[in-house]
Motif scaffolding. Structure first.
Motif, PDB file in Angstrom:
ATOM      1  N   LEU A  37       0.756  -1.325  -0.227  1.00  0.00           N
ATOM      2  CA  LEU A  37       0.230   0.137   0.247  1.00  0.00           C
ATOM      3  C   LEU A  37       0.645   0.989   0.074  1.00  0.00           C
ATOM      4  O   LEU A  37       2.225   1.461   0.213  1.00  0.00           O
ATOM      5  CB  LEU A  37      -0.772   0.182   1.085  1.00  0.00           C
ATOM      6  CG  LEU A  37      -1.897  -1.360   0.923  1.00  0.00           C
ATOM      7  CD1 LEU A  37      -2.180  -1.120   2.885  1.00  0.00           C
ATOM      8  CD2 LEU A  37      -3.079  -1.057   0.666  1.00  0.00           C
ATOM      9  N   SER A  38       0.010   2.462  -0.095  1.00  0.00           N
ATOM     10  CA  SER A  38       1.318   3.330   0.109  1.00  0.00           C
ATOM     11  C   SER A  38       1.898   3.946   1.248  1.00  0.00           C
ATOM     12  O   SER A  38       0.870   3.323   1.723  1.00  0.00           O
ATOM     13  CB  SER A  38       0.389   4.586  -1.030  1.00  0.00           C
ATOM     14  OG  SER A  38      -1.082   4.462  -0.126  1.00  0.00           O
ATOM     15  N   GLN A  39       2.525   4.924   1.780  1.00  0.00           N
ATOM     16  CA  GLN A  39       2.762   5.111   2.469  1.00  0.00           C
ATOM     17  C   GLN A  39       1.995   5.876   3.163  1.00  0.00           C
ATOM     18  O   GLN A  39       1.336   5.654   4.543  1.00  0.00           O
ATOM     19  CB  GLN A  39       3.580   5.729   2.540  1.00  0.00           C
ATOM     20  CG  GLN A  39       4.736   6.559   4.061  1.00  0.00           C
ATOM     21  CD  GLN A  39       5.523   5.114   4.702  1.00  0.00           C
ATOM     22  OE1 GLN A  39       5.807   4.295   3.342  1.00  0.00           O
ATOM     23  NE2 GLN A  39       4.676   4.884   5.554  1.00  0.00           N
ATOM     24  N   SER A  40       1.058   6.786   2.942  1.00  0.00           N
ATOM     25  CA  SER A  40      -0.330   7.858   3.608  1.00  0.00           C
ATOM     26  C   SER A  40      -1.058   5.803   4.550  1.00  0.00           C
ATOM     27  O   SER A  40      -1.658   6.768   5.199  1.00  0.00           O
ATOM     28  CB  SER A  40      -0.344   8.568   2.558  1.00  0.00           C
ATOM     29  OG  SER A  40      -0.784   8.134   1.574  1.00  0.00           O
ATOM     30  N   THR A  41      -1.552   5.552   3.271  1.00  0.00           N
ATOM     31  CA  THR A  41      -2.714   4.277   3.753  1.00  0.00           C
ATOM     32  C   THR A  41      -2.438   3.295   5.070  1.00  0.00           C
ATOM     33  O   THR A  41      -2.577   3.229   6.016  1.00  0.00           O
ATOM     34  CB  THR A  41      -3.199   3.447   2.683  1.00  0.00           C
ATOM     35  OG1 THR A  41      -3.376   4.359   1.294  1.00  0.00           O
ATOM     36  CG2 THR A  41      -4.191   2.706   3.138  1.00  0.00           C
ATOM     37  N   LEU A  42      -0.286   2.973   5.159  1.00  0.00           N
ATOM     38  CA  LEU A  42       0.024   2.505   5.850  1.00  0.00           C
ATOM     39  C   LEU A  42       0.015   3.583   7.400  1.00  0.00           C
ATOM     40  O   LEU A  42      -0.183   2.555   8.095  1.00  0.00           O
ATOM     41  CB  LEU A  42       1.338   2.223   5.153  1.00  0.00           C
ATOM     42  CG  LEU A  42       1.769   0.913   4.461  1.00  0.00           C
ATOM     43  CD1 LEU A  42       2.963   0.726   3.931  1.00  0.00           C
ATOM     44  CD2 LEU A  42       1.118  -0.297   5.181  1.00  0.00           C
ATOM     45  N   ASP A  43       0.606   4.568   6.425  1.00  0.00           N
ATOM     46  CA  ASP A  43       0.425   5.253   8.267  1.00  0.00           C
ATOM     47  C   ASP A  43      -1.243   6.119   8.668  1.00  0.00           C
ATOM     48  O   ASP A  43      -1.308   5.540   9.997  1.00  0.00           O
ATOM     49  CB  ASP A  43       0.751   6.894   7.784  1.00  0.00           C
ATOM     50  CG  ASP A  43       2.491   6.834   7.466  1.00  0.00           C
ATOM     51  OD1 ASP A  43       3.050   5.975   7.500  1.00  0.00           O
ATOM     52  OD2 ASP A  43       2.733   7.552   6.494  1.00  0.00           O
TER      53      ASP A  43
END
Length: 159
Positions: A37-43
């Motif tokens: 997943l994208s970093q923003s979603t993981l965050d």
């Protein structure tokens, strides 16, 4: 390796394997997989800040339900008594990794149940975050479920 394929009878018709004569054994299987997943979603997952709700708790429930219902979705899979299911998530820098361990006492293994738990749990993660992953073109450039595999299997004679 045997020349016989046990899910096919002498006429070439599909059949369920007869395990009636096998002794009960304690069995454990562990499967693992990931969703990139994208970093923003993981965050957002790590911070429990996803609009649809608690991603990992929802995915954990989905994984456990899938384990319990594997026999209903995999052709010729035996319905087995599940004695334990453990799920573990790791939110990393590029993906969410899910590990599912399944235990049973019976005549056949529980690898399919562990794999079903992983794939369903990861599908639930995707369902919870897909709105976060869509780019301005309506595409999902980062998201990918993969590397699903059995990482452990054990059998020991039941007492």
């Amino acid at each position: 390796m045997t020349d016989e394929f046990t899910h096919v009878d002498e006429d070439g018709d599909a059949q369920m394997v007869d395990v009636g004569q096998k002794a009960d054994s304690r069995r454990r299987a562990v499967a693992r997989g990931e969703i990139r997943l994208s970093q923003s979603t993981l965050d957002a997952i790590a911070a429990d800040d996803v609009e649809k709700g608690d991603v990992l708790t929802t995915a954990r429930i989905g994984a456990i339900q899938a384990v319990k219902h594997t026999w209903e979705t995999i052709p010729m899979c035996h319905q087995i008594p599940i004695t334990n299911v453990e799920t573990g998530f790791e939110v990393g820098e590029e993906c969410v990794e899910l590990t599912v361990a399944v235990e049973t006492v019976g005549k056949t293994g529980c690898e399919m149940e562990a794999l079903e738990g992983v794939t369903t749990g990861l599908n639930v993660v995707w369902d919870m975050v897909k709105a976060n992953e869509k780019d301005e073109d309506g595409e999902y450039p980062t998201a990918a479920i993969g590397d699903v595999r059995v990482v452990e299997k054990s059998v020991e004679r039941a007492e």
